[in-house]
Design an enzyme around this catalytic site. Structure first.
Site, PDB file in Angstrom:
ATOM      1  N   GLY A  86      -1.168  -5.081  11.157  1.00  0.00           N
ATOM      2  CA  GLY A  86      -1.872  -3.847  11.483  1.00  0.00           C
ATOM      3  C   GLY A  86      -3.257  -3.792  10.860  1.00  0.00           C
ATOM      4  O   GLY A  86      -4.223  -3.354  11.495  1.00  0.00           O
ATOM      5  N   ASN A  94       1.060   8.043   9.347  1.00  0.00           N
ATOM      6  CA  ASN A  94       2.105   7.370   8.584  1.00  0.00           C
ATOM      7  C   ASN A  94       2.685   8.222   7.461  1.00  0.00           C
ATOM      8  O   ASN A  94       3.792   7.983   7.017  1.00  0.00           O
ATOM      9  CB  ASN A  94       1.576   6.049   8.021  1.00  0.00           C
ATOM     10  CG  ASN A  94       0.210   6.189   7.381  1.00  0.00           C
ATOM     11  OD1 ASN A  94      -0.769   6.553   8.048  1.00  0.00           O
ATOM     12  ND2 ASN A  94       0.134   5.920   6.099  1.00  0.00           N
ATOM     13  N   GLN A 116       2.512   3.186  13.751  1.00  0.00           N
ATOM     14  CA  GLN A 116       3.718   3.978  13.484  1.00  0.00           C
ATOM     15  C   GLN A 116       4.454   4.399  14.750  1.00  0.00           C
ATOM     16  O   GLN A 116       5.533   4.989  14.658  1.00  0.00           O
ATOM     17  CB  GLN A 116       3.358   5.222  12.643  1.00  0.00           C
ATOM     18  CG  GLN A 116       2.968   4.907  11.208  1.00  0.00           C
ATOM     19  CD  GLN A 116       4.147   4.422  10.351  1.00  0.00           C
ATOM     20  OE1 GLN A 116       5.316   4.644  10.669  1.00  0.00           O
ATOM     21  NE2 GLN A 116       3.845   3.734   9.265  1.00  0.00           N
ATOM     22  N   SER A 152       1.752  -3.364  14.392  1.00  0.00           N
ATOM     23  CA  SER A 152       2.217  -4.170  13.253  1.00  0.00           C
ATOM     24  C   SER A 152       3.691  -4.464  13.446  1.00  0.00           C
ATOM     25  O   SER A 152       4.489  -3.556  13.682  1.00  0.00           O
ATOM     26  CB  SER A 152       1.993  -3.422  11.944  1.00  0.00           C
ATOM     27  OG  SER A 152       2.637  -4.116  10.890  1.00  0.00           O
ATOM     28  N   HIS A 198       6.052  -5.544  11.254  1.00  0.00           N
ATOM     29  CA  HIS A 198       7.051  -5.172  10.243  1.00  0.00           C
ATOM     30  C   HIS A 198       7.386  -3.692  10.222  1.00  0.00           C
ATOM     31  O   HIS A 198       8.313  -3.266   9.538  1.00  0.00           O
ATOM     32  CB  HIS A 198       6.648  -5.677   8.842  1.00  0.00           C
ATOM     33  CG  HIS A 198       5.589  -4.888   8.146  1.00  0.00           C
ATOM     34  ND1 HIS A 198       5.874  -3.942   7.193  1.00  0.00           N
ATOM     35  CD2 HIS A 198       4.243  -4.914   8.253  1.00  0.00           C
ATOM     36  CE1 HIS A 198       4.734  -3.430   6.726  1.00  0.00           C
ATOM     37  NE2 HIS A 198       3.741  -3.998   7.358  1.00  0.00           N
ATOM     38  N   THR A 214      -4.619 -20.972  13.873  1.00  0.00           N
ATOM     39  CA  THR A 214      -3.387 -21.424  14.517  1.00  0.00           C
ATOM     40  C   THR A 214      -2.374 -20.285  14.559  1.00  0.00           C
ATOM     41  O   THR A 214      -2.115 -19.650  13.541  1.00  0.00           O
ATOM     42  CB  THR A 214      -2.801 -22.627  13.754  1.00  0.00           C
ATOM     43  OG1 THR A 214      -3.803 -23.645  13.707  1.00  0.00           O
ATOM     44  CG2 THR A 214      -1.542 -23.160  14.419  1.00  0.00           C
ATOM     45  N   CYS A 268       0.788   9.214  -9.748  1.00  0.00           N
ATOM     46  CA  CYS A 268       0.446   9.755 -11.052  1.00  0.00           C
ATOM     47  C   CYS A 268      -0.112   8.646 -11.923  1.00  0.00           C
ATOM     48  O   CYS A 268       0.521   7.626 -12.116  1.00  0.00           O
ATOM     49  CB  CYS A 268       1.698  10.328 -11.697  1.00  0.00           C
ATOM     50  SG  CYS A 268       1.334  11.473 -13.006  1.00  0.00           S
TER      51      CYS A 268
HETATM   52  C1  LIG Z   1       1.400   0.004   7.836  1.00  0.00           C
HETATM   53  C2  LIG Z   1       0.221   0.543   8.565  1.00  0.00           C
HETATM   54  C3  LIG Z   1      -0.924  -0.238   8.789  1.00  0.00           C
HETATM   55  C4  LIG Z   1      -1.066  -1.633   8.213  1.00  0.00           C
HETATM   56  O1  LIG Z   1      -0.220  -2.566   8.828  1.00  0.00           O
HETATM   57  P1  LIG Z   1       0.094  -3.962   8.065  1.00  0.00           P
HETATM   58  O2  LIG Z   1       0.784  -4.781   9.111  1.00  0.00           O
HETATM   59  O3  LIG Z   1       0.987  -3.618   6.933  1.00  0.00           O
HETATM   60  O4  LIG Z   1      -1.201  -4.539   7.659  1.00  0.00           O
HETATM   61  C5  LIG Z   1      -1.958   0.308   9.511  1.00  0.00           C
HETATM   62  N1  LIG Z   1      -1.881   1.544  10.016  1.00  0.00           N
HETATM   63  C6  LIG Z   1      -0.790   2.331   9.832  1.00  0.00           C
HETATM   64  C7  LIG Z   1      -0.762   3.694  10.430  1.00  0.00           C
HETATM   65  C8  LIG Z   1       0.292   1.864   9.103  1.00  0.00           C
HETATM   66  O5  LIG Z   1       1.352   2.645   8.912  1.00  0.00           O
END
Ligand SMILES: *Cc1c(COP(=O)(O)O)cnc(C)c1O
Length: 380
Positions: free
Chosen positions: A66, A146, A174, A194, A196, A232, A320
Site C-alpha cells: 500500500g 483505517n 482498507q 495492499s 496483507h 523483478t 504515550c
Molecule cells: C496499511 C495501510 C497502508 C499501507 O499499506 P502497506 O502495505 O502496509 O504498506 C496505506 N493506507 C492505508 C489506509 C492502510 O490502512
C-alpha cells in the site's frame, strides 16, 4: 481484533504461495520455459486482482504494498503534471503513506490542501469543490479510513474530478476485499491495494491506473510492469494476493453482514455497560468490521495493554511517550479534545472472530475501563 493493522493468511493462500516457491519460481522476464511458467501465473494473478476491482487486466500494476502504491500515485502524477500546475488536494485523515509524500512534494514547490472532515469523520463535497483551482493536478481521497472506519464520498468526488479533468486517486487499502470497491463505480483513475490487509502476504500490493492517466515512474530500472514499476516481480507474493482476492470476493456479501452484526452488538453492549463511552466516526458510513470507541478518563494505551494481557489484540489512537500523549491526526481532525482522544480503542474484526470473541471482549473492556478509571488522576 486488530484486522485493520494486518490479517492472517488463509491456508489456501499459503498453499498457493508454496507451490509458487517450489514450482513456478522462475523470473517472469526470462524467455525459457521456467520463466514463461512464472509469467503465466503472474498474468493469471493480475486478472484475478483486476476482477476484484472491476478493472481491465493491463490497468493493474503490482507493487511492494500500500505504501508504495500511494507513493507512486501521488509522486508519479504530480511529477508528470507539474507543468500544468502544482496544486494537490487530499484530506486531513489520510494514511501517512499519502500525507508524507504530499509533505515531501510541498518541500519541492508543490502546494497541498488538506480537506477537513466533519465531527463524524466524513469529507464534505462542498469543501472539495471550493478547494479546486485552475492549477490542481491531483486529488487523493481515501475510500475508508483505517482508524475510524469512515467511508468517504469517493464516487461523488471522482465525478467532480472527472468533470474538471483532474486525475483522481483513492487509497482503498482498507476496503478492497471487504466492501465493494469497483474502479468504475468509484469514478477513480488510480486506486491503491495492499495484500496483507485482505488476508494475503505482506510486502506486496497493487495499484490500478486507468488507461490514459498521465503518470511517470518513480522507480527506474528494467522496465517491468509496463515500465511503471521496475524490479523483478514478487511472483509468490503476487500469487498469494490473487488467491486472497479470490477468497475475499467469494465471501464478501456474507462476511459484510456477519461482521456488521457482531460489531453492532459489541458496540451496544459496551455503550450500555460502560458510562462516558462513545463511538468515534460515523454510525453508518463505516467499514463493517470497524469499531472505534472513546472512553472518558481512560488511557487508550493502558486499555489496549490490559486487553492484550487477557489475550485480546486491539489498537489505540494515542501513543504515550514520557507523559505527553500524542493523539492521532485522525482523532484530532474529527475535533476530539486531547482528553477525549486519549481514551480511544480501535477494534477491527475479521474472518477468524466469532460472537464468543466479541462477548468476551465486551466483558474485558468493561472490567478494564473500570479498573483504569479507579486509578485515573482525572476522575473525581
Ligand atoms: C496499511 C495501510 C497502508 C499501507 O499499506 P502497506 O502495505 O502496509 O504498506 C496505506 N493506507 C492505508 C489506509 C492502510 O490502512
Amino acid at each position: 481484533m486488530d484486522h485493520a493493522s494486518t490479517t492472517p493468511m488463509a491456508d489456501e493462500v499459503v498453499e498457493a504461495m508454496h507451490t509458487c516457491f517450489t514450482q513456478t519460481y522462475g523470473n517472469a522476464s526470462s524467455l525459457h520455459s521456467i520463466g514463461r511458467e512464472a509469467k503465466t501465473v503472474l498474468e493469471e494473478s493480475r486478472a484475478r486482482v483486476a476482477e476484484l476491482i472491476g478493472a481491465e487486466v493491463d490497468e493493474v500494476y503490482f507493487t511492494s504494498g500500500g505504501t508504495e502504491s500511494d507513493n507512486m500515485a501521488v509522486k508519479g502524477v504530480a511529477m508528470r503534471n507539474r507543468d500544468r500546475g502544482r496544486h494537490i488536494i487530499t484530506t486531513a485523515i489520510e494514511h501517512p503513506a499519502i500525507l508524507e509524500p504530499c509533505r515531501y512534494l510541498e518541500s519541492r514547490g508543490f502546494e497541498v490542501t488538506c480537506l477537513p472532515v466533519t465531527r463524524e469523520g466524513i469529507v464534505r463535497i462542498e469543501d472539495l469543490e471550493s478547494a479546486i483551482r485552475k492549477d490542481t493536478i491531483l486529488i487523493s481521497m481515501m475510500h475508508a479510513n483505517n482508524e475510524i472506519g469512515t467511508i468517504q464520498p469517493v464516487a461523488e468526488a471522482g465525478k467532480i474530478a472527472r468533470d474538471r479533468d483532474i486525475p483522481f486517486h483513492t487509497d482503498a487499502v482498507q476496503t478492497v476485499g471487504k466492501i465493494p470497491a469497483d474502479v468504475n463505480d468509484l469514478n477513480v483513475d488510480l486506486l491503491s491495494i495492499s495484500s496483507h490487509k485482505l488476508y494475503g502476504p505482506k510486502g506486496v500490493g497493487a495499484i490500478y491506473i486507468r488507461k490514459s492517466t498521465e503518470i511517470e515512474p518513480i522507480t527506474q530500472g528494467g522496465g517491468h510492469e509496463q515500465g511503471l514499476r521496475s524490479g523483478t516481480e514478487n511472483v509468490p507474493g503476487i500469487v498469494g494476493l490473487a488467491k486472497a482476492a479470490e477468497l475475499a470476493q467469494a465471501e464478501m456479501p456474507k462476511e459484510m453482514v456477519r461482521l456488521t452484526a457482531m460489531r453492532d452488538r459489541l458496540a451496544k453492549t459496551v455503550l450500555e455497560e460502560v458510562e462516558d463511552a462513545w463511538i468515534n466516526g460515523h454510525p453508518m458510513k463505516r467499514l463493517p468490521n470497524n469499531l472505534n470507541l472513546g472512553f472518558l478518563h481512560v488511557e487508550g494505551e493502558a486499555l489496549m495493554l490490559h486487553l492484550d494481557a487477557r489475550g485480546i489484540a486491539a489498537s489505540t489512537g494515542s501513543a504515550c511517550s514520557s507523559r505527553k500523549t500524542m493523539a492521532s491526526h485522525v482523532l484530532t481532525a474529527i475535533g476530539l479534545k486531547p482528553e477525549e482522544a486519549h481514551g480511544s480503542l480501535r477494534i477491527t474484526l475479521g474472518r477468524d472472530n466469532t460472537t464468543e470473541d466479541t462477548e468476551r471482549a465486551a466483558e474485558v473492556i468493561r472490567e478494564s475501563a473500570e479498573k483504569l478509571r479507579a486509578i485515573s488522576p482525572f476522575r473525581r
